[in-house]
Design a protein around this motif. Sequence first.
Motif, PDB file in Angstrom:
ATOM      1  N   MET A   1       2.793   5.552  -2.753  1.00 15.64           N
ATOM      2  CA  MET A   1       4.035   6.086  -3.457  1.00 15.64           C
ATOM      3  C   MET A   1       4.549   6.898  -4.563  1.00 15.64           C
ATOM      4  SD  MET A   1       7.200   6.076  -0.014  1.00 15.64           S
ATOM      5  CE  MET A   1       8.034   6.619  -0.840  1.00 15.64           C
ATOM      6  N   LEU A   2       3.942   5.428  -5.637  1.00 15.87           N
ATOM      7  CA  LEU A   2       4.179   5.526  -6.714  1.00 15.87           C
ATOM      8  C   LEU A   2       3.404   5.896  -7.486  1.00 15.87           C
ATOM      9  CD1 LEU A   2       5.489   3.869  -9.226  1.00 15.87           C
ATOM     10  CD2 LEU A   2       3.734   2.286  -9.343  1.00 15.87           C
ATOM     11  N   THR A   3       2.389   6.304  -7.138  1.00 12.55           N
ATOM     12  CA  THR A   3       1.206   7.321  -8.006  1.00 12.55           C
ATOM     13  C   THR A   3       1.208   8.865  -7.437  1.00 12.55           C
ATOM     14  OG1 THR A   3      -0.033   6.888  -6.171  1.00 12.55           O
ATOM     15  CG2 THR A   3      -0.918   5.604  -7.664  1.00 12.55           C
ATOM     16  N   ARG A   4       1.778   9.202  -6.313  1.00 17.91           N
ATOM     17  CA  ARG A   4       2.489  10.430  -6.001  1.00 17.91           C
ATOM     18  C   ARG A   4       3.361  10.945  -6.239  1.00 17.91           C
ATOM     19  NH1 ARG A   4      -1.915  11.531  -4.233  1.00 17.91           N
ATOM     20  NH2 ARG A   4      -3.343  10.819  -1.924  1.00 17.91           N
TER      21      ARG A   4
ATOM     22  N   ILE B   1       8.435  12.798 -11.716  1.00 19.20           N
ATOM     23  CA  ILE B   1       9.326  11.837 -12.129  1.00 19.20           C
ATOM     24  C   ILE B   1       9.445  11.479 -13.930  1.00 19.20           C
ATOM     25  CG2 ILE B   1      10.380   9.213 -13.085  1.00 19.20           C
ATOM     26  CD1 ILE B   1       9.786   8.958  -9.888  1.00 19.20           C
ATOM     27  N   LEU B   2       8.051  11.331 -14.112  1.00 18.53           N
ATOM     28  CA  LEU B   2       7.388  11.410 -15.688  1.00 18.53           C
ATOM     29  C   LEU B   2       7.955  13.027 -16.756  1.00 18.53           C
ATOM     30  CD1 LEU B   2       4.564   9.605 -15.966  1.00 18.53           C
ATOM     31  CD2 LEU B   2       7.014   9.019 -16.542  1.00 18.53           C
ATOM     32  N   PHE B   3       7.634  14.072 -15.739  1.00 17.64           N
ATOM     33  CA  PHE B   3       7.384  15.483 -16.693  1.00 17.64           C
ATOM     34  C   PHE B   3       8.214  16.380 -15.558  1.00 17.64           C
ATOM     35  CE2 PHE B   3       3.116  13.928 -16.311  1.00 17.64           C
ATOM     36  CZ  PHE B   3       2.916  13.219 -17.866  1.00 17.64           C
ATOM     37  N   GLN B   4       9.561  16.219 -15.529  1.00 19.01           N
ATOM     38  CA  GLN B   4      10.753  16.524 -15.366  1.00 19.01           C
ATOM     39  C   GLN B   4      10.662  17.958 -15.189  1.00 19.01           C
ATOM     40  OE1 GLN B   4      13.698  14.045 -14.929  1.00 19.01           O
ATOM     41  NE2 GLN B   4      13.425  13.504 -12.794  1.00 19.01           N
TER      42      GLN B   4
ATOM     43  N   CYS C   1       0.892  -0.920   0.526  1.00 19.88           N
ATOM     44  CA  CYS C   1       0.064   0.066   0.240  1.00 19.88           C
ATOM     45  C   CYS C   1       1.028   1.007   0.209  1.00 19.88           C
ATOM     46  CB  CYS C   1      -0.778  -0.113   0.731  1.00 19.88           C
ATOM     47  SG  CYS C   1      -2.297  -0.768   1.154  1.00 19.88           S
ATOM     48  N   ILE C   2       2.145   1.185   0.977  1.00 24.55           N
ATOM     49  CA  ILE C   2       2.868   2.417   0.634  1.00 24.55           C
ATOM     50  C   ILE C   2       3.332   2.528  -0.634  1.00 24.55           C
ATOM     51  CG2 ILE C   2       5.013   2.974   1.262  1.00 24.55           C
ATOM     52  CD1 ILE C   2       3.682   1.622   4.849  1.00 24.55           C
ATOM     53  N   LEU C   3       3.833   1.802  -1.323  1.00 23.67           N
ATOM     54  CA  LEU C   3       4.635   1.776  -2.173  1.00 23.67           C
ATOM     55  C   LEU C   3       3.638   2.058  -3.431  1.00 23.67           C
ATOM     56  CD1 LEU C   3       7.364   0.855  -3.947  1.00 23.67           C
ATOM     57  CD2 LEU C   3       5.993  -1.269  -4.043  1.00 23.67           C
TER      58      LEU C   3
END
Length: 110
Positions: A18-21, A26-29, A13-15
Amino acid sequence: MTVWQRIIIIALCILGTMLTRFLPFILFQKNTPKTVQYLGKALPPASFALLLVYCLRNVKLFSGNHGLPEFLALGLTILMHCWKRNMLLSIFSGTVLYMLFQQGILILPF
């Protein structure tokens, strides 16, 4: 469920959270697409409007107190937002006023 199964579920759940947040950052740096910029500007007012419709959907204008506590709380919410421009403060203040009416702590004189 064993303790290890619980730990694994909590870790997943934590992973996932964190991935969705973190994934959009990360993708749109470097450059954010126009669609994402539009959604960033359009979704906060849209969610506030949805909250407004949801809160006022059961107000009965022709019976009881004619929706006066709801509209007073809405007025306070609008005034606080125009004054402080803080959505959390404005929603909280309107909610507190409405709950004071609902619990009978504040009573309308008519």
